[in-house]
Write a protein that holds these residues in place. Structure first.
Motif, mmCIF file in Angstrom:
data_model
loop_
_atom_site.group_PDB
_atom_site.id
_atom_site.type_symbol
_atom_site.label_atom_id
_atom_site.label_comp_id
_atom_site.label_asym_id
_atom_site.label_seq_id
_atom_site.Cartn_x
_atom_site.Cartn_y
_atom_site.Cartn_z
ATOM 1 N N LYS B 306 0.742 -1.107 -0.124
ATOM 2 C CA LYS B 306 -0.012 0.003 -0.164
ATOM 3 C C LYS B 306 0.885 1.450 0.031
ATOM 4 C CE LYS B 306 -3.768 -1.997 -0.321
ATOM 5 N NZ LYS B 306 -3.819 -2.277 -1.743
ATOM 6 N N ARG B 307 2.066 1.212 0.272
ATOM 7 C CA ARG B 307 3.121 2.324 0.272
ATOM 8 C C ARG B 307 3.080 2.954 -1.105
ATOM 9 N NH1 ARG B 307 7.879 0.016 1.940
ATOM 10 N NH2 ARG B 307 7.620 0.165 3.833
ATOM 11 N N ALA B 308 2.830 2.271 -2.300
ATOM 12 C CA ALA B 308 2.981 3.096 -3.520
ATOM 13 C C ALA B 308 1.519 3.781 -3.740
ATOM 14 C CB ALA B 308 3.069 2.044 -4.521
ATOM 15 N N HIS B 309 0.630 2.941 -3.316
ATOM 16 C CA HIS B 309 -0.865 3.616 -3.403
ATOM 17 C C HIS B 309 -0.798 4.987 -2.593
ATOM 18 C CE1 HIS B 309 -2.201 -0.579 -4.494
ATOM 19 N NE2 HIS B 309 -2.893 0.539 -5.247
ATOM 20 N N ILE B 310 -0.118 4.829 -1.391
ATOM 21 C CA ILE B 310 -0.329 6.157 -0.503
ATOM 22 C C ILE B 310 0.627 7.241 -1.156
ATOM 23 C CG2 ILE B 310 0.368 7.078 1.700
ATOM 24 C CD1 ILE B 310 -0.346 3.998 2.966
ATOM 25 N N ASP B 311 1.882 6.870 -1.763
ATOM 26 C CA ASP B 311 2.709 8.034 -2.335
ATOM 27 C C ASP B 311 1.868 8.420 -3.657
ATOM 28 O OD1 ASP B 311 4.500 7.362 -0.433
ATOM 29 O OD2 ASP B 311 5.869 6.386 -1.835
ATOM 30 N N ARG B 312 1.268 7.618 -4.145
ATOM 31 C CA ARG B 312 0.485 8.091 -5.607
ATOM 32 C C ARG B 312 -0.379 9.173 -5.170
ATOM 33 N NH1 ARG B 312 0.338 7.398 -10.938
ATOM 34 N NH2 ARG B 312 -1.382 8.270 -11.868
ATOM 35 N N LEU B 313 -1.276 8.753 -4.098
ATOM 36 C CA LEU B 313 -2.472 9.424 -3.594
ATOM 37 C C LEU B 313 -1.922 10.915 -2.978
ATOM 38 C CD1 LEU B 313 -5.522 8.985 -3.331
ATOM 39 C CD2 LEU B 313 -5.127 7.810 -1.246
ATOM 40 N N SER B 314 -1.006 10.652 -2.349
ATOM 41 C CA SER B 314 -0.305 12.166 -1.771
ATOM 42 C C SER B 314 -0.088 13.091 -2.909
ATOM 43 C CB SER B 314 1.075 11.825 -1.017
ATOM 44 O OG SER B 314 0.755 10.839 -0.091
ATOM 45 N N MET B 315 0.287 12.672 -4.161
ATOM 46 C CA MET B 315 0.594 13.223 -5.190
ATOM 47 C C MET B 315 -0.890 14.092 -5.747
ATOM 48 S SD MET B 315 2.714 12.748 -8.364
ATOM 49 C CE MET B 315 1.449 11.579 -9.180
ATOM 50 N N GLU B 316 -1.544 12.966 -5.893
ATOM 51 C CA GLU B 316 -2.960 13.280 -6.615
ATOM 52 C C GLU B 316 -3.883 14.175 -5.733
ATOM 53 O OE1 GLU B 316 -3.096 9.420 -9.473
ATOM 54 O OE2 GLU B 316 -4.519 9.541 -7.755
ATOM 55 N N ILE B 317 -3.638 14.220 -4.649
ATOM 56 C CA ILE B 317 -4.647 15.023 -3.603
ATOM 57 C C ILE B 317 -4.222 16.637 -3.808
ATOM 58 C CG2 ILE B 317 -5.949 13.272 -2.760
ATOM 59 C CD1 ILE B 317 -3.180 15.077 -0.672
ATOM 60 N N GLN B 318 -3.074 16.861 -4.152
ATOM 61 C CA GLN B 318 -2.693 18.367 -4.253
ATOM 62 C C GLN B 318 -3.461 19.251 -4.965
ATOM 63 O OE1 GLN B 318 1.910 18.655 -4.207
ATOM 64 N NE2 GLN B 318 1.682 16.601 -4.892
ATOM 65 N N PRO B 319 -3.677 20.559 -4.508
ATOM 66 C CA PRO B 319 -4.573 21.169 -5.278
ATOM 67 C C PRO B 319 -4.770 21.165 -6.900
ATOM 68 C CG PRO B 319 -3.560 22.501 -3.647
ATOM 69 C CD PRO B 319 -2.896 20.905 -3.830
ATOM 70 N N GLY B 320 -3.317 21.327 -7.334
ATOM 71 C CA GLY B 320 -3.406 21.375 -8.862
ATOM 72 C C GLY B 320 -4.078 20.063 -9.425
ATOM 73 N N HIS B 321 -3.688 18.945 -8.777
ATOM 74 C CA HIS B 321 -3.971 17.620 -9.384
ATOM 75 C C HIS B 321 -5.514 17.429 -9.309
ATOM 76 C CE1 HIS B 321 0.154 16.599 -9.628
ATOM 77 N NE2 HIS B 321 -0.315 15.330 -10.369
ATOM 78 N N VAL B 322 -6.258 17.604 -8.224
ATOM 79 C CA VAL B 322 -7.530 17.766 -8.062
ATOM 80 C C VAL B 322 -8.197 18.561 -8.941
ATOM 81 C CG1 VAL B 322 -9.373 18.264 -6.254
ATOM 82 C CG2 VAL B 322 -7.310 17.084 -5.423
ATOM 83 N N GLN B 323 -7.923 19.670 -9.339
ATOM 84 C CA GLN B 323 -8.538 20.597 -10.272
ATOM 85 C C GLN B 323 -8.523 19.853 -11.713
ATOM 86 O OE1 GLN B 323 -8.569 25.119 -8.982
ATOM 87 N NE2 GLN B 323 -6.801 24.135 -7.927
ATOM 88 N N CYS B 324 -7.165 19.664 -11.917
ATOM 89 C CA CYS B 324 -6.946 18.969 -13.091
ATOM 90 C C CYS B 324 -7.674 17.846 -13.334
ATOM 91 C CB CYS B 324 -5.432 18.623 -13.207
ATOM 92 S SG CYS B 324 -4.546 18.683 -14.667
ATOM 93 N N SER B 325 -7.797 16.868 -12.505
ATOM 94 C CA SER B 325 -8.933 15.661 -12.711
ATOM 95 C C SER B 325 -10.345 16.101 -12.922
ATOM 96 C CB SER B 325 -8.547 14.866 -11.719
ATOM 97 O OG SER B 325 -9.063 15.173 -10.490
ATOM 98 N N ALA B 326 -10.537 17.286 -12.160
ATOM 99 C CA ALA B 326 -11.938 17.582 -12.308
ATOM 100 C C ALA B 326 -12.255 18.453 -13.546
ATOM 101 C CB ALA B 326 -12.469 18.437 -11.086
ATOM 102 N N ASN B 327 -11.108 18.718 -14.107
ATOM 103 C CA ASN B 327 -11.135 19.626 -15.497
ATOM 104 C C ASN B 327 -11.550 20.919 -15.351
ATOM 105 O OD1 ASN B 327 -10.019 19.947 -17.852
ATOM 106 N ND2 ASN B 327 -11.624 18.519 -18.985
ATOM 107 N N ALA B 328 -11.373 21.641 -14.029
ATOM 108 C CA ALA B 328 -11.831 22.948 -13.924
ATOM 109 C C ALA B 328 -11.065 23.831 -12.572
ATOM 110 C CB ALA B 328 -13.446 22.958 -13.603
ATOM 111 N N ASP B 329 -11.078 24.916 -12.761
ATOM 112 C CA ASP B 329 -10.750 25.755 -11.356
ATOM 113 C C ASP B 329 -11.821 25.810 -10.469
ATOM 114 O OD1 ASP B 329 -8.400 26.589 -12.623
ATOM 115 O OD2 ASP B 329 -9.293 28.417 -13.571
ATOM 116 N N ILE B 330 -11.643 25.029 -9.400
ATOM 117 C CA ILE B 330 -12.694 24.832 -8.334
ATOM 118 C C ILE B 330 -12.250 25.399 -7.013
ATOM 119 C CG2 ILE B 330 -14.054 23.070 -7.098
ATOM 120 C CD1 ILE B 330 -12.880 20.937 -9.012
ATOM 121 N N GLU B 331 -13.276 26.017 -6.436
ATOM 122 C CA GLU B 331 -13.028 26.722 -5.179
ATOM 123 C C GLU B 331 -12.488 25.937 -4.043
ATOM 124 O OE1 GLU B 331 -13.756 30.289 -4.535
ATOM 125 O OE2 GLU B 331 -13.774 30.143 -6.582
ATOM 126 N N PRO B 332 -11.654 26.404 -3.238
ATOM 127 C CA PRO B 332 -11.123 25.307 -2.044
ATOM 128 C C PRO B 332 -12.082 24.461 -1.713
ATOM 129 C CG PRO B 332 -9.970 27.582 -2.023
ATOM 130 C CD PRO B 332 -11.054 27.738 -3.044
#
Lengths: 164, 368
Positions: B306-332
């Protein structure tokens, strides 16, 4: 011990007295109220004193005529930006640079990787340029024997440069 | 989006190509290089910068390392795309702040990237997951030699590779490792470590480089001196000090397990609870909680894979990544909701914590 009255970075009275340990050496710097803030420093613990450790003769830094011939960069520009204008600045500001480098680094002489291929190419290019200058001279002085010899050497040097 | 192929591509650093290690998250080598006879990017005018960009781009695209690579000109990117590149450590914040003829060439593996017209004309970086300086240096060195074959570097016999800032002159080498040090943070020993590391000529920064915070107990440790020592000596010295820090972290974890295991298990248990059930998570809170889950893996409470999953998740939950995956500028606030949902979905498929491997401290009130 009496504290110096003048800021180490400008001529204003010093009111801030900082001590920082860099490479096991204690450095003390006296600054006026403005200088740390001008540099965007508000947290005395969180910034490096390297900028203030330039112990070069003040006359050199304030010498307005000292400018890099290649890019026009001046010591005042360096004080403002902390960076140089072009590679040539390392020669131009040699005297200011040395004491600064000895404070920042292990030593002031490079002991690492050398770009062998680029250096070889540069030296071949320099040789070719010299031969071309010699050829021009020999033509001017109507020394045709030398000219013929130089033409052969230039052809060889060109091939060597192209295959480097 | 221009960077979609990069985000979707499988890459070692983001996709656990190698099994991630405890404590050392990644290793990076950076080389600063400049072209001979040209003004440095900060001093050159716009036409000089354009000329440098075009020349470097032309030569880099001929190198085998960048065959099928991606070149991104910063002025073509949206703010969001720039942020994602910073969060992935592919570019520096300084690069995205300047749009004037700046760009980055990224090799297909995403382990190798060259920034053009950042502080220096060229900044080559090679990244590896785990504690892997040998591989990172070998690749950076080889690519540098290939680049040198195509471009005339500014080099002096005395000062070595000439850089815009004299702090980088000589080797132009910045070797750094990203360390996960929750034990030292919990034992409140980080201040001491930072002081020791600074005195030895190394720098400690947050995970996103200079001036960034150390959230999730993640610290970047790198050499500060670049002149007067060979690349090998610099790297060896850094490795020695990193080994000492890793030992300190291991000891701190041991002390916590021995004396404060209940507190430790409580922190990990609560983190798991929030990650599995929370509905609003800021990126800072999420990174801090995921840091505890990484520690749980290291301690054997949570499965190794699960270490790899956690590392990947740690990157994907950063503000830029979250907005990028939602394809929009989103309010905090909405970001916090999307982030929590994403983590909840992942954790729903994860096993529960297994505390049986931890010896419980005999009595909380009688700790030494």
């Amino acid at each position: 011990m009496a504290k110096p009255e003048q800021c180490g970075n400008c001529t204003k009275p010093a009111t801030i007295h900082l001590t920082q340990i860099i490479n096991n050496k204690i450095h003390k710097v006296d600054l006026c109220e403005d200088c740390p803030f001008k540099k965007g420093v508000t947290d005395p613990e969180g910034f490096s004193l390297a900028d203030f450790l330039v112990q070069s003769p003040a006359s050199l830094i304030s010498d307005k005529s000292l400018k890099c011939e290649a890019c026009g960069f001046s010591p005042a520009d360096f004080k403002k930006t902390g960076r140089f204008g072009c590679p040539q600045c390392y020669d131009t500001f040699h005297e200011i640079l040395e004491p600064m480098l000895s404070n920042m680094h292990k030593d002031v002489v490079h002991r690492g990787k050398v770009p062998e291929r680029a250096l070889a190419r540069m030296s071949r290019k320099r040789r070719l340029d010299q031969l071309e200058r010699d050829l021009e001279e020999s033509i001017k002085s109507e020394n045709y024997e030398d000219s013929a010899r130089l033409r052969d050497l230039i052809a060889e040097a060109r091939t060597a440069l192209e295959t480097t | 989006m221009l960077i979609t192929p990069l985000i979707e591509a499988k890459a070692e650093l983001t996709d656990g190509g190698l099994a991630p290690e405890p404590i050392v998250l990644s290793t990076r080598i950076r080389l600063a290089r400049n072209l001979s006879g040209e003004a440095f990017p900060g001093w050159g005018d716009s036409s000089q910068r354009v000329d440098i960009l075009e020349r470097c781009l032309d030569k880099l695209s001929r190198l085998p390392a960048f065959k099928d690579g991606t070149f991104l000109q910063i002025s073509d990117l949206t703010e969001l795309e720039k942020q994602v590149l910073v969060e992935r450590h592919l570019v520096s914040r300084e690069l995205i702040e300047s749009e004037d003829a700046t760009g980055v060439f990224i090799a297909p593996s995403q382990q190798l990237a060259v920034m053009i017209n950042e502080e220096d004309h060229l900044r080559l970086q090679c990244m590896r997951s785990g504690f892997n300086f040998r591989k990172a240096w070998e690749e950076a060195d080889a690519t540098d030699s290939e680049m040198e074959d195509q471009l005339d570097y500014a080099f002096s016999d005395e000062y070595g590779y000439l850089t815009a800032c004299p702090t980088n002159v000589g080797t132009g080498l910045r070797a750094s490792a990203m360390l996960h040090l929750p034990g030292l943070v919990m034992c409140q020993h980080m201040e001491k470590v930072v002081r020791m590391v600074n005195q030895l000529g190394l720098a400690v920064r947050g995970s996103l480089g200079e001036g960034s915070e150390a959230t999730g107990s993640i610290f970047q440790i790198s050499n500060q001196q670049t002149l007067g020592e060979s690349e090998d000596q610099i790297i060896k010295r850094l490795i020695t000090i990193l080994h000492a820090i890793i030992e300190q972290e291991t000891n701190a974890r041991g002390v916590l397990l021995e004396n404060q295991s209940t507190m430790l298990m409580d922190k990990i248990g609560r983190a798991y609870g929030i990650l599995r059930n929370g509905h609003l998570l800021s990126s800072q809170e999420a990174v801090n909680l995921l840091s505890l889950m990484r520690l749980a893996v290291d301690l054997g409470i949570f499965p190794e894979e699960k270490r790899a999953h956690i590392d990947r998740l740690s990157m994907e939950i950063q503000p830029g990544h979250v907005q990028c995956s939602a394809n929009a500028d989103i309010e905090p606030e909405l970001r916090d909701q999307i982030r929590a949902t994403r983590i909840r979905e992942q954790f729903a498929s994860f096993p529960t914590l297994d505390f049986s491997r931890i010896q419980i401290s005999p009595n909380l009130n009688q700790e030494d």
